[in-house]
Scaffold this motif. Structure first.
Motif, PDB file in Angstrom:
ATOM      1  N   ALA A 151       0.838  -1.208   0.000  1.00 28.00           N
ATOM      2  CA  ALA A 151       0.000   0.000   0.000  1.00 28.00           C
ATOM      3  C   ALA A 151       0.869   1.252   0.000  1.00 28.00           C
ATOM      4  O   ALA A 151       0.552   2.243  -0.674  1.00 28.00           O
ATOM      5  N   GLU A 152       1.974   1.205   0.721  1.00 32.37           N
ATOM      6  CA  GLU A 152       2.915   2.324   0.737  1.00 32.37           C
ATOM      7  C   GLU A 152       3.501   2.531  -0.657  1.00 32.37           C
ATOM      8  O   GLU A 152       3.668   3.674  -1.116  1.00 32.37           O
ATOM      9  N   ASP A 155       0.937   4.325  -2.658  1.00 35.59           N
ATOM     10  CA  ASP A 155       0.927   5.755  -2.318  1.00 35.59           C
ATOM     11  C   ASP A 155       2.045   6.483  -3.059  1.00 35.59           C
ATOM     12  O   ASP A 155       1.856   7.598  -3.563  1.00 35.59           O
ATOM     13  N   ARG A 156       3.210   5.863  -3.099  1.00 36.61           N
ATOM     14  CA  ARG A 156       4.357   6.502  -3.753  1.00 36.61           C
ATOM     15  C   ARG A 156       4.187   6.554  -5.271  1.00 36.61           C
ATOM     16  O   ARG A 156       4.462   7.570  -5.904  1.00 36.61           O
ATOM     17  N   LEU A 157       3.755   5.444  -5.824  1.00 38.00           N
ATOM     18  CA  LEU A 157       3.596   5.410  -7.280  1.00 38.00           C
ATOM     19  C   LEU A 157       2.503   6.361  -7.739  1.00 38.00           C
ATOM     20  O   LEU A 157       2.584   6.949  -8.816  1.00 38.00           O
ATOM     21  N   THR A 159       1.718   9.283  -6.603  1.00 39.23           N
ATOM     22  CA  THR A 159       2.139  10.684  -6.728  1.00 39.23           C
ATOM     23  C   THR A 159       2.981  10.881  -7.982  1.00 39.23           C
ATOM     24  O   THR A 159       2.818  11.872  -8.682  1.00 39.23           O
ATOM     25  N   THR A 160       3.863   9.946  -8.261  1.00 40.86           N
ATOM     26  CA  THR A 160       4.665  10.133  -9.475  1.00 40.86           C
ATOM     27  C   THR A 160       3.806   9.901 -10.721  1.00 40.86           C
ATOM     28  O   THR A 160       3.965  10.581 -11.735  1.00 40.86           O
ATOM     29  N   GLU A 162       0.561  10.618 -11.056  1.00 38.99           N
ATOM     30  CA  GLU A 162      -0.243  11.826 -11.279  1.00 38.99           C
ATOM     31  C   GLU A 162       0.618  12.961 -11.838  1.00 38.99           C
ATOM     32  O   GLU A 162       0.176  13.722 -12.708  1.00 38.99           O
ATOM     33  N   MET A 168       0.337   3.729 -13.742  1.00 38.37           N
ATOM     34  CA  MET A 168       1.353   2.967 -13.032  1.00 38.37           C
ATOM     35  C   MET A 168       0.809   1.568 -12.727  1.00 38.37           C
ATOM     36  O   MET A 168      -0.294   1.425 -12.197  1.00 38.37           O
ATOM     37  N   ARG A 269       3.880   2.465 -16.866  1.00 35.39           N
ATOM     38  CA  ARG A 269       5.145   2.040 -16.280  1.00 35.39           C
ATOM     39  C   ARG A 269       4.895   0.898 -15.297  1.00 35.39           C
ATOM     40  O   ARG A 269       3.957   0.966 -14.499  1.00 35.39           O
ATOM     41  N   THR A 271       6.190  -1.617 -12.154  1.00 37.86           N
ATOM     42  CA  THR A 271       7.078  -1.818 -11.006  1.00 37.86           C
ATOM     43  C   THR A 271       6.774  -3.188 -10.417  1.00 37.86           C
ATOM     44  O   THR A 271       5.610  -3.516 -10.187  1.00 37.86           O
TER      45      THR A 271
END
Lengths: 345, 345, 345, 345
Positions: A151-152, A155-157, A159-160, A162, A168, A269, A271
């Motif tokens: 989940a973290e 959250d990180r993906l 923001t990048t 958007e 993502m 992208r 991950t």
């Protein structure tokens, strides 16, 4: 009473807390002797073990991994629980002075625990797997930590994603069961969640991604490693080819992202979260669950409740007969998937 | 159908996720209109509300606090649910065009929900409180986040405590129920856990601290704000005096630490965790739980299952009749406390 | 004075804090008008911008990504800063009523800022890149967050690596400069750190991994994406083949792990950290650095110090002439690499 | 060469990483013998120490606190560096076979290091303090971690403050220097930052709080423990009375919050962060800084650069003569405070 503790299969956050709980209860309260076999069944076969007492388990709860090591070395020579193999385990126990096992593991390990039980060998199981696919317990320890990490990452993906107006795609663990993807997707607000239990077509996936774009947002797709496409595409990917018929290179995310990009025109992208999901300090939830299953396991040994697994049922730990759960894979039911599919799609 | 969402009482991580789940399901799937009253009942009384749609709840799940605000303003003029007061609520609903309530709150709020239900007003409850003292659900959302923050504080205090050979005392929230202290204590490996449900004498506490010292360690005491000493000491502290008969200055930790230091000769330090326990981004667990209760609440509204609370039972959300749980405080049972007391003391 | 703020290149944690600092200082203290172009130069070309005032930047510091979006759209039609292209920029500024630029970006963006300056266009640069490869500043904002995320990944991988006695290989960002790998490696205690600036042979790498094994530990290898092998191997990998001469599938970690496993007999696993490194809430360090560069940039505009970059020098922000730093890549110097190589190898 | 490592004063995240860096470099590269005295000067006086080698420092970097313990036991019998006391230290070193000291500490400890140096005793200092008030280095290790924890607390308090429309007051450490408050305030977006170096009147503070309310927000006040009011109020609070002339009960936050509430009518709540600021796993930044100072300290010992401190200057570690920095308190300069006061007030 001398109990051998043994961890088998992939590591899972909370294993140390489970051992600590079992030892503080078993040794200090019930007066057992306890030993820990190093690297799972390897340590049992080779007589490689450590004494477990209060000092040995001091301060280990917050630590990731497991102090004893773990491995996929099988308990039986050729992986088969023949009568001879089972007798050999009993004989080895006698040699080592071990009266009972406490087996920390997932489906495979608990099936072994049940086989040992049927052969008259004393065993108690503690439910460990990040995949949460073990029956007989609401949650397995390690799962909450894995979900938190995933989940973290979402959250990180996000923001990048958007910031660059990208789609993502995050691949999380889950070969047969989509629990991590399901819960991490809810927690992170993924618009598309793809799990092994419920194939979707690439057309449907692209429809979702486009409708998110039409609402002015960038989409976040979480996909479990075991997901396969619905329909004809499924065959292609399953056979080791990617979505374009070329040899498949990486995980499903690396198949999915270029397909989405090609079909929607939206930059995508991939991950692959990988091993970070199973490492690191356990969440408070997993530490509590693991500690409590360890305590309950020690209590069950004291009461002679062999052949059981320490399962979470609501907010209580209950000892569940291994015979009821061994071999049963707990997958995501249709209503849970529909909940997510309809609500966020 | 036009549903008014309203948050009452202290804020709790997960409230935003609950609202988002309810809105995505209620508005997008079931076609409801939904509005959110600002600052709880204040917004209802004053007609201060916002329309809730997909855009309004976009990206709010990971955010702490609650987008609507919350307050302790009562629903009824003088706090009493008289027939007049209940009729006034119904009249106000009619004025505002509200057909039903979705009430996000703890014990007090769910008791109000039950009172409204008995008066024929449509209400559904979502279980929010960091204290976890609400019946009808295994966990309330916000609790897991509070426990995580408290466990993290223990991890931090432990390292500084060990470095200085000090006894560290951490006070966490829990006026009537010790759930946060209990679980944070297990997760953080506290040697002493003190909760409102089970008084202990200062002698017993100091015995534990000394026995930890005798094992070569520094002790970590976690105490819920509502804890009181057993025996004669209880009276003293309850009357607003500290352990030395002086006017009591702060929380129970600030009473306890100097008493421990005086009686054991071990340097002791108090930390009152305070409001940081209820703030910040919710854990993945709380986001999932809150989102699912929001979805379930919207589904219940669709099915007309009024007068119910969306409770977690194992790994399923079930709608529990408010009449079964209103007014019932869920406290830590004796076996849970004994589990901790015997194992770690 | 009307200033256009614009973000270009990859996103980097801290961009929102930089914008907020610049706006609170520029608009509220110095009385500027400020606007933010959406998605970098795209917004400038298309006249897509938002007014930036106190309300617009409220609460954005802790948020990852960037509220304005960013892109790699070039400022000049065909990417070349011809006199015509520069005149076109000035003309567009006049159309939009923009007197000056505040350009948030890394090497490419600051080189553009310098080109604009030479053409008489007012520009100030803020140093943003997770790669930390910009001259004129001790650190760029975003770098500390990226290092923190990578170090956390190492902490997690280490525990699972030790539990399974595996060699874990983590690939982090850094095409031309190895700063993230260097610092994350120190922070996480990696035994082997591989960066673009200093090739190593596969033999040397395997020697390190074996010597770690001989000390009874599992090794952690951190490798920057731009690392290449020393000697003959370098050619092979650079040409898109993996270490076995097959078409190269993924990142360098996916080349390295199987080579290590084959040559040492130690099970090895690769993780490619990817986009999570650039997302999420910035660390406190990055928020402070970014905010301070934003404030300093606004002050520089007030003072007319055009053609400068807000650089961190020790604990002070200094405006550094863009002419001194544009086009210069800051790579890891030999003594920093030797420090790590000799100490931890 | 046999070097005694010793930690003195309060613990600070990064101490373990500093020891590890010094030992890996000193023992493994330079061939020193190194020992660590337990609990600071107590271990020296009592001959209580451990050998420090690669195994002793294995895996300690991510751990909070310090493996050697620390204390405020003074190096000299009555705290005075008389010629006799200094000779006694030299004699004790000879008895223990110690050729030089590596002293990990803040202002007090580095002043001792300078006194020892003047007396011909070999000493090297490593700059540790969460307060960052040591001259000769851009940052001390421990500071970044303390700021991160404080900033995280602000993030949490802000959400609950906004939800309840309250003014939240957070007290952080900093008796003489306001660095933690300054940087945490910037990182967390505090509207009011109060530090020991710059008194403000209660009227000014309330004006800020009211203007924040007038903008529709809830204010967040961060205050260093050593802050005192400007003007007449200062005397009152300094003399142990609270703002209402009653005996002062707790920290400055507990004085400030009720004063703000009384004067503005806005509900205000105090939180004293306390010991959690100095505990827990160090940030990546602190681990890197601490490790590098340890390595630099070992190199300085090899080169015979006694009487120096390993300071961070920009992105390089430089050995700074202790004579230049001993006794000098680094406080927040006026321009740094004005930067914050004007921008966010």
């Amino acid at each position: 009473m001398r109990i051998g503790v043994l961890c088998s299969g992939g590591d899972s956050p909370g294993m140390n807390a489970a051992i600590r709980g079992a030892v503080l209860r078993g040794v200090e309260v019930h007066g057992f002797e306890m030993v820990g076999f190093m690297d799972g069944w390897r340590g049992f076969h080779e007589g490689d073990f450590v004494e477990l007492d209060r000092l040995a388990v001091r301060g280990i709860s917050p630590l990731g991994g497991v102090m004893l090591g773990t491995s996929r070395v099988p308990p039986f020579p050729d992986g088969k629980a023949t009568p001879e193999a089972l007798r050999a385990v009993a004989a080895r126990m006698a040699e080592l002075g071990i009266d009972a096992f406490m087996l920390i593991g997932g489906n495979g390990t608990q099936t072994v625990a049940e086989l040992l039980t049927r052969a008259g060998i004393r065993a108690i199981g503690l439910p460990k797997t990040i995949d949460n696919d073990l029956a007989g317990t609401d949650y397995t320890f390690g799962f909450d930590t894995a979900v938190s990490i995933a989940a973290e990452a979402i959250d990180r993906l996000r923001t990048t994603g958007e910031s660059h107006r990208r789609c993502m795609v995050l691949e999380v663990m889950g070969r047969d069961a989509g629990w991590i993807a399901l819960n991490a997707g809810i927690a992170g607000g993924a618009q598309v969640t793809l799990i092994p239990e419920f194939p979707e077509s690439i057309e449907q996936i692209c429809d979702w991604v486009l409708s998110v774009r039409d609402r002015g947002r960038s989409s976040l797709v979480v996909v479990a490693e075991g997901f396969a496409f619905d329909g004809a595409d499924q065959v292609v990917v399953r056979e080791g080819l990617d979505g374009f018929g070329r040899p498949r290179l990486g995980g499903i995310a690396e198949v999915l992202a270029p397909l989405i990009e090609q079909r929607t025109g939206i930059e995508a992208r991939a991950t692959v979260l990988g091993h970070v999901q199973r490492g690191g300090s356990p969440t408070a939830f997993d530490r509590v669950l693991a500690t409590r299953t360890g305590i309950a396991g020690a209590n069950a040994a004291q009461e002679g409740a062999w052949g059981t697994l320490a399962g979470l049922r609501g907010d209580r730990i209950e000892m569940v007969p291994l015979s009821e759960i061994a071999g049963e894979l707990k997958t995501v039911p249709a209503d849970r998937y529909e909940e997510v599919r309809l609500t966020f799609g």
